[in-house]
Design an enzyme around this catalytic site. Sequence first.
Site, PDB file in Angstrom:
ATOM      1  N   GLY A 204       1.308  18.179  -1.371  1.00  0.00           N
ATOM      2  CA  GLY A 204       2.338  17.209  -1.001  1.00  0.00           C
ATOM      3  C   GLY A 204       2.132  16.774   0.437  1.00  0.00           C
TER       4      GLY A 204
ATOM      5  N   ALA B  25       3.589  15.776   4.422  1.00  0.00           N
ATOM      6  CA  ALA B  25       4.345  16.493   5.449  1.00  0.00           C
ATOM      7  C   ALA B  25       5.823  16.473   5.107  1.00  0.00           C
ATOM      8  CB  ALA B  25       4.116  15.843   6.816  1.00  0.00           C
TER       9      ALA B  25
ATOM     10  N   SER C 145       7.448  17.622   2.637  1.00  0.00           N
ATOM     11  CA  SER C 145       7.728  17.261   1.246  1.00  0.00           C
ATOM     12  C   SER C 145       8.466  18.346   0.481  1.00  0.00           C
ATOM     13  CB  SER C 145       6.414  16.951   0.521  1.00  0.00           C
ATOM     14  OG  SER C 145       5.598  18.116   0.488  1.00  0.00           O
TER      15      SER C 145
ATOM     16  N   SER D 104       6.135  24.057   0.975  1.00  0.00           N
ATOM     17  CA  SER D 104       6.232  25.466   1.381  1.00  0.00           C
ATOM     18  C   SER D 104       7.479  26.117   0.798  1.00  0.00           C
ATOM     19  CB  SER D 104       6.237  25.601   2.902  1.00  0.00           C
ATOM     20  OG  SER D 104       4.970  25.254   3.434  1.00  0.00           O
TER      21      SER D 104
ATOM     22  N   HIS E 238       9.435  29.079   9.519  1.00  0.00           N
ATOM     23  CA  HIS E 238       8.798  29.689   8.344  1.00  0.00           C
ATOM     24  C   HIS E 238       9.033  31.200   8.340  1.00  0.00           C
ATOM     25  CE1 HIS E 238       6.176  26.673   6.225  1.00  0.00           C
ATOM     26  NE2 HIS E 238       6.604  25.962   7.237  1.00  0.00           N
TER      27      HIS E 238
END
Length: 183
Positions: free
Chosen positions: A14, A16, A18, A21, A56
């Site tokens: 996908g 950026a 999107s 992750s 993250h």
Amino acid sequence: PERAHGPHRVLITGGARSGKSAEAERRLLGEPEVVYLATGPAPGQDEAWARRVEQHRARRPSWWKTEETPNAAAVLREARGAVLFDCVGTWLAGAMEVCGMWQERPPAGAEEELSARLDELVEIWRRCPAYVVAVTNEVGSGVVPPTVSGGLFRDWLGRANQLLAAESEEVVLATAGRVLELQ
């Protein structure tokens, strides 16, 4: 879809921001043992990258083990259980750096060295006995990079994505936070 026991490879692509992750993380939440393979560079002085890395880290479950290394092949070679490989694009950028591909004039043999590294990764991906979910960036979509090295990155990542997809049981496209299974 419910996965069968044993090796299973999922490639999530996908653009950026999107949701790719987040989709990869969601797929692994029920797994008792997860290795989070972070292939990107250490944040260093780049504040935007440092914030992104921290975001993250903050949303990962506490029981996940993190391996921050550009050596994705070594982690996948030893993998058991489940692995979240985030991401193929940062792995490729690092491999290109090691091979000298970001230079205006890459050294002789640089493309051959990068090709060997990619072939090794694909071979280990194919043989990995774990449940592996890899995140990658969708490249191209008609945009021509303004630099030679940017064009090389686009071309090599497109190649990497195709090779990994060919060895995956599932390939999905994330866009606007939605996921589309690709056949």
